[in-house]
Design an enzyme around this catalytic site. Sequence first.
Site, PDB file in Angstrom:
ATOM      1  CG  ASN A 111      -2.263   0.669   0.931  1.00 35.54           C
ATOM      2  OD1 ASN A 111      -2.322   1.642   0.189  1.00 35.54           O
ATOM      3  ND2 ASN A 111      -3.334   0.174   1.532  1.00 35.54           N
ATOM      4  CG  HIS A 142      23.851   6.250  11.869  1.00 42.55           C
ATOM      5  ND1 HIS A 142      23.574   6.338  13.215  1.00 42.55           N
ATOM      6  CD2 HIS A 142      22.829   6.872  11.230  1.00 42.55           C
ATOM      7  CE1 HIS A 142      22.442   6.996  13.394  1.00 42.55           C
ATOM      8  NE2 HIS A 142      21.963   7.322  12.205  1.00 42.55           N
TER       9      HIS A 142
END
Length: 215
Positions: A111, A142
């Site tokens: 969707n 990170h």
Amino acid sequence: MVQGKISSKISQLSYSIYGRETSGFKERLYVYVSLIKDLTKGVLRVLNGKFRLRNCKSTGKLITVRGPLRVEGSGDIRIGDHCTIWSHMGVTQLFADRGAELIIGEGTFINTACIVSASNRIVIGKNCQIANQVIIMDGDFHGVDDREAPGKSDAIIIGDNAWLATRSMILKGVEIGEGATVAAGSVVTKNVAPYTLVGGVPAKLIRNLEVPKQK
């Protein structure tokens, strides 16, 4: 066979519009015009899919894309037959980093405003239902303490017929079993057993689901 499918579609439209089979020329004409509009939309969405997914490693038959789908990254993206991806009320994004894989099984529906980001490997099974604003992300990008350091990544596997409800988030290293359901707003950090309903932050077992009988 084709004639039978058209007749079935006309009957469905008749009941959708009038709540019964059509009677009279005007009603039948209106249903035929509606059918032509639906067929035209379908063709345009298939063509849009071919354009939006042109850089994927492989794409199946009759993939329909509604809206400006965003596809990025130099990794391998493979999408199976008869998938549907909506991106009209919020942009859906598919990303596979260099060396990563993103595989979407046939018949799966994604969707609007979803993000599927593969730094390692993401496999979405067949006939899955992925609601709007779902995030599937197999990497951290990170570190936490050192934000300049590279983040960790681990594959995500989603089994056939799984349902990920609105705004759920699937994080790295998770395996979601066949037929499982993830409740809206959940954050999944651990494996989900087949045919179970999980929910919450972090997601926990709510109850077992009925296993469908084999045909």
